[in-house]
Write a protein that holds these residues in place. Structure first.
Motif, PDB file in Angstrom:
ATOM      1  N   PRO A   1       5.218   9.305  12.438  1.00  0.00           N
ATOM      2  CA  PRO A   1       5.054   8.936  13.848  1.00  0.00           C
ATOM      3  C   PRO A   1       4.217   7.669  13.958  1.00  0.00           C
ATOM      4  O   PRO A   1       3.276   7.473  13.182  1.00  0.00           O
ATOM      5  N   VAL A   2       4.576   6.815  14.894  1.00  0.00           N
ATOM      6  CA  VAL A   2       3.850   5.559  15.099  1.00  0.00           C
ATOM      7  C   VAL A   2       3.454   5.475  16.575  1.00  0.00           C
ATOM      8  O   VAL A   2       4.314   5.501  17.450  1.00  0.00           O
TER       9      VAL A   2
ATOM     10  N   LYS B   1      -0.479   7.519   5.558  1.00  0.00           N
ATOM     11  CA  LYS B   1      -0.844   8.742   6.274  1.00  0.00           C
ATOM     12  C   LYS B   1      -0.616   8.621   7.776  1.00  0.00           C
ATOM     13  O   LYS B   1       0.023   9.448   8.381  1.00  0.00           O
ATOM     14  N   GLU B   2      -1.141   7.550   8.405  1.00  0.00           N
ATOM     15  CA  GLU B   2      -0.988   7.373   9.848  1.00  0.00           C
ATOM     16  C   GLU B   2      -0.813   5.898  10.157  1.00  0.00           C
ATOM     17  O   GLU B   2      -1.349   5.039   9.453  1.00  0.00           O
TER      18      GLU B   2
ATOM     19  N   VAL C   1      -3.514   4.199   7.485  1.00  0.00           N
ATOM     20  CA  VAL C   1      -4.303   4.840   6.434  1.00  0.00           C
ATOM     21  C   VAL C   1      -3.445   4.969   5.193  1.00  0.00           C
ATOM     22  O   VAL C   1      -2.346   5.535   5.234  1.00  0.00           O
ATOM     23  N   ALA C   2      -3.922   4.407   4.094  1.00  0.00           N
ATOM     24  CA  ALA C   2      -3.193   4.501   2.825  1.00  0.00           C
ATOM     25  C   ALA C   2      -3.630   5.764   2.095  1.00  0.00           C
ATOM     26  O   ALA C   2      -4.794   6.156   2.160  1.00  0.00           O
TER      27      ALA C   2
ATOM     28  N   ASP D   1       0.826  -1.207   0.000  1.00  0.00           N
ATOM     29  CA  ASP D   1       0.000   0.000   0.000  1.00  0.00           C
ATOM     30  C   ASP D   1       0.863   1.261   0.000  1.00  0.00           C
ATOM     31  O   ASP D   1       0.510   2.267  -0.625  1.00  0.00           O
ATOM     32  N   HIS D   2       1.979   1.201   0.712  1.00  0.00           N
ATOM     33  CA  HIS D   2       2.901   2.339   0.727  1.00  0.00           C
ATOM     34  C   HIS D   2       3.410   2.643  -0.679  1.00  0.00           C
ATOM     35  O   HIS D   2       3.465   3.810  -1.100  1.00  0.00           O
TER      36      HIS D   2
END
Length: 283
Positions: free
Chosen positions: A258-259, A231-232, A282-283, A224-225
């Motif tokens: 950030p994770v 996004k998150e 979120v993609a 997906d990346h």
């Protein structure tokens, strides 16, 4: 006119984020044979240890209608519009109850606007819909913009998780005894996800061991990346902080984002059990 955003406790949004974005939580409950808890008030460690000690899988229940009525009415009486985003309607009656209360209140406040949204999911796959909606509301967006923000995340959020044991799925009737025994002997780990069209948890794939299952989740995220960007990212766990920290570090090293780490609470956790690890993005 300002917009007040509501959700339920299965979103597991951090208290800091709730306060920052003025998100109001309407909690579900969990029930053992000898005691009951409001999900937002029970100590997670105590809850999961009790399951381990007693072998009892508790039940859960949605908030009573009166709780929705009081919360929504308070916002409407202040002249606010209401947006409520709740756990999948196929997993709980929470959304349906909120919708019923909306119909009652619209008779008293015919000029008000209320939107009751089925997230089709839970945990921070629900929570990120709520957070994005609340960000827009805090920035002064109207109710249409707030709903649109939630829908944007709904259409792009992904949630994968891996139970450490099949015992909870067996006790909860979601996997047969023979399958659970064979899976345990072969060290099989199911990779579970939530179908955002149907709002139901289902088996995505199987892997040999937790490590391989996590690698597969990371591969799906990377796909997906490459296609869409990210996004998150949220790491979820059930009483497995070290596994969560390791997964977070892998993600931090890989992506310039950030994770966060958030625990999964009792209402959702009672279905998969201690050691579960997962991630929402979120993609």
């Amino acid at each position: 006119m300002s917009v007040k955003v509501f959700t339920d406790s299965t979103s597991y949004i951090s208290k800091e984020m709730q306060e920052e974005l003025h998100i109001e939580i309407i909690p579900l409950s969990v029930h053992f044979s000898d005691e009951s808890f409001i999900e937002t008030e029970v100590d997670y460690e105590y809850f999961y240890q009790k399951i381990e000690k007693t072998g009892e899988i508790p039940t859960s229940s949605q908030p009573p209608p009166g709780q929705f009525f009081a919360a929504f009415k308070k916002a409407l009486s202040r002249g606010e519009h209401v947006v409520g985003i709740f756990i999948s309607s196929t997993m709980s009656g929470t959304w349906a109850t909120a919708l019923h209360v909306k119909k009652q209140l619209m008779e008293q406040y015919p000029e008000a606007r209320m939107e009751i949204i089925d997230s089709h999911t839970n945990c921070m796959a629900l929570g990120l819909q709520v957070v994005e909606a609340a960000r827009v509301a805090k920035a002064g967006g109207n109710i249409d913009a707030v709903v649109k923000a939630a829908q944007y995340i709904h259409d792009r959020v992904h949630f994968y998780f891996v139970p450490e044991t099949l015992e909870y799925l067996r006790k909860g009737g979601r996997i047969g005894t023979a399958s659970a025994l064979l899976g345990t002997l072969l060290n099989i780990r199911p990779i579970l996800t939530v179908d955002m069209a149907k709002g139901m948890t289902h088996l995505l794939e199987k892997a040999r061991g937790t490590s391989n299952a996590v690698k597969r989740m990371l591969y799906l995220m990377e796909e997906d990346h490459q296609k869409y960007g990210l996004k998150e990212i949220i790491v979820h766990h059930i009483n497995a902080p070290e596994k969560a920290r390791q997964l977070r570090q892998t993600l931090v090293d890989r992506y310039a984002l950030p994770v966060s780490i958030l625990s999964i609470g009792p209402v959702i956790g009672l279905h998969t059990g201690l050691g579960t690890i997962g991630m929402v993005y979120v993609a």
